[in-house]
Enzyme design. Sequence first.
Site: not given
Ligand code: PGA
Length: 245
Positions: A9, A11, A95, A97, A167, A173, A209
């Site tokens: 992803n 983003k 997601h 976010e 997740e 992140g 992560s």
């Molecule tokens: P990350 O993000 O691997 O940077 O933690 C995962 C995601 O948001 O799908």
Amino acid sequence: MRRPIIAGNWKLNKTIVEAVDLANKLKAATLKLDDRTAVVCPPFTALSAVADALRDSDIAVGGQDIFWEDSGAFTGEISGPMLKSAGCTYVIIGHSERRQLFGETNDTVNKKLLAALKNCLFPIVCVGETLEERKTNQTFEVIKSQVNNSLANLTNEQLALTVIAYEPVWAIGTGLTATPAQAEEVHAFIRTLLCKEVAEGMRILYGGSVKPDNVKELMGQKDIDGALVGGASLKAPDFISLINY
Ligand code: PGA
């Protein structure tokens, strides 16, 4: 029996030139794709160029969101037919976010999921608890409500095409990964929420992560069928070693 999926992803990262450069590096790499699927999800503006770059590869392309109507007066939105025409076969939906920053609810996620399926896109539906919810022992309740409501009104045939990504919001992140045991516990729980006919075949990805140094242990868990990767999908060497875990 469940074919693993490693999905990146990207983003809000990468201009078209940068995205194509990353796609070309992935395409040039030796990837173990005979027994697993790799997907990249660039920003909308780069989808078409990345899909062109990956045309003769086995790497699939996905969108990061979809709107539930196919067309009309919905300024700023992107529909299923648009994603298809840009070369997508997958789409990320709900997601955390989008849920936290853009007001997505289980209800909007469900509408988007139905739109993805109608347009023959494989949906990757995200669920996950916040740190506060984990600390106050609400993880299972939150996951149950997200899974049941986000996946409402689907036939077994539609559920069979759907991918879930667990997740934990506190792991995204942050560099804090759920331990393989913590992730496995929730993945196994999600499988119990699905009807018997689909539970065994449903791909459930872990996200939060995921890095080259922790992917193997996560993928070693019985109910973890792949990874949804943010940060580590932005650098070719990292994403290549994730695909080849
Ligand atoms: P990350 O993000 O691997 O940077 O933690 C995962 C995601 O948001 O799908």
